[in-house]
Enzyme design. Sequence first.
Site, mmCIF file in Angstrom:
data_model
loop_
_atom_site.group_PDB
_atom_site.id
_atom_site.type_symbol
_atom_site.label_atom_id
_atom_site.label_comp_id
_atom_site.label_asym_id
_atom_site.label_seq_id
_atom_site.Cartn_x
_atom_site.Cartn_y
_atom_site.Cartn_z
ATOM 1 N N ARG A 1 -19.878 34.376 -20.485
ATOM 2 C CA ARG A 1 -18.570 34.869 -19.908
ATOM 3 C C ARG A 1 -17.267 34.266 -20.300
ATOM 4 O O ARG A 1 -17.231 33.043 -20.160
ATOM 5 C CB ARG A 1 -18.894 35.046 -18.392
ATOM 6 C CG ARG A 1 -17.730 35.347 -17.566
ATOM 7 C CD ARG A 1 -17.637 36.815 -17.466
ATOM 8 N NE ARG A 1 -16.439 37.411 -16.698
ATOM 9 C CZ ARG A 1 -16.526 37.620 -15.626
ATOM 10 N NH1 ARG A 1 -17.548 37.574 -14.815
ATOM 11 N NH2 ARG A 1 -15.492 38.146 -14.945
ATOM 12 N N ARG B 1 -17.590 42.296 -19.958
ATOM 13 C CA ARG B 1 -18.392 40.899 -19.467
ATOM 14 C C ARG B 1 -19.603 40.838 -19.888
ATOM 15 O O ARG B 1 -20.516 41.847 -19.812
ATOM 16 C CB ARG B 1 -18.100 40.527 -18.211
ATOM 17 C CG ARG B 1 -18.669 41.451 -17.251
ATOM 18 C CD ARG B 1 -17.811 41.246 -16.019
ATOM 19 N NE ARG B 1 -16.665 42.131 -16.055
ATOM 20 C CZ ARG B 1 -15.860 42.308 -14.692
ATOM 21 N NH1 ARG B 1 -16.337 41.720 -13.446
ATOM 22 N NH2 ARG B 1 -14.705 42.750 -14.742
ATOM 23 N N ASP C 1 -21.507 39.178 -14.799
ATOM 24 C CA ASP C 1 -20.618 38.980 -13.675
ATOM 25 C C ASP C 1 -21.831 38.885 -12.494
ATOM 26 O O ASP C 1 -22.485 39.504 -12.279
ATOM 27 C CB ASP C 1 -19.885 40.152 -13.621
ATOM 28 C CG ASP C 1 -18.746 40.224 -12.597
ATOM 29 O OD1 ASP C 1 -18.441 38.879 -12.243
ATOM 30 O OD2 ASP C 1 -18.185 41.015 -12.292
ATOM 31 N N ASP D 1 -21.587 37.854 -8.318
ATOM 32 C CA ASP D 1 -20.537 37.702 -7.131
ATOM 33 C C ASP D 1 -21.416 37.586 -5.827
ATOM 34 O O ASP D 1 -22.436 38.428 -5.591
ATOM 35 C CB ASP D 1 -19.883 39.060 -6.894
ATOM 36 C CG ASP D 1 -18.682 39.001 -8.169
ATOM 37 O OD1 ASP D 1 -17.669 38.446 -8.046
ATOM 38 O OD2 ASP D 1 -19.110 39.831 -9.148
#
Length: 244
Positions: A117, A126, A129, A131
């Site tokens: 990344r 990307r 990712d 989160d």
Amino acid sequence: MSGASVSSVSSGSSGSSGSSGAAGAGAAPVVRRGVVALGSNLGDRDELLRDAVAALAATPGVTVTAASSPVSSVAVTLAGPDETKPTYLNAVALVETTLEPLALLDALQAIEHDHGRVRDERWGDRTLDLDVVVLGDLELDTERLTLPHPRAAERAFVLEPWLQVDEEARLGTRGRVADLLAALPDRTRPVPGATGLLLPARASSAPAPGSDDASDDASDDASGPDDARAPAPARDPDSAGGAS
């Protein structure tokens, strides 16, 4: 965003407070249930997501209890959805963790870094990712992390895979995930032949009772390569989850 305000944990965790150190010396660590959103639109996307779930499961203090099958979505940029960009694969993992919110974020960013990344463009393409969507009942507002995730309620590519693994899921005070999804105009696309991302044998970072790996794991935790890793870069709070 404001400074660092954190509310205490209730139904999403065991323990009475979400602040570190609140349990007192010698007390069992607080275990919180969390949701991690995964996305990738570069490289071997399916393999990257599977590797990310395995790396998350191998993270000390984290147990992955479920992971969805991947779904496909159009890239979201600062200008809105862009069908000229590579298509995303998205998924969700459910975790139980003793890590504090920023420690969990650091672990996710380290996994992102290990899988190539780069952060050259806000909401850009990307390889990976990751989160934090929710962590127990914590409400957090810092420069690096906001909980619950501020845009999750608007993202079908977060809500749909989340419902795969938790039909009764709720997004904090926003309500039931099923209701939030029903209110959205967009939907993800199915991925033919897609299967769940979690390999049962790799679902937990803890060694099995009596495992020969127990002593090795203990020494790895004390002096493994992660100890020498430089601190993760500050997170762009708007780069949430393939989930931006």
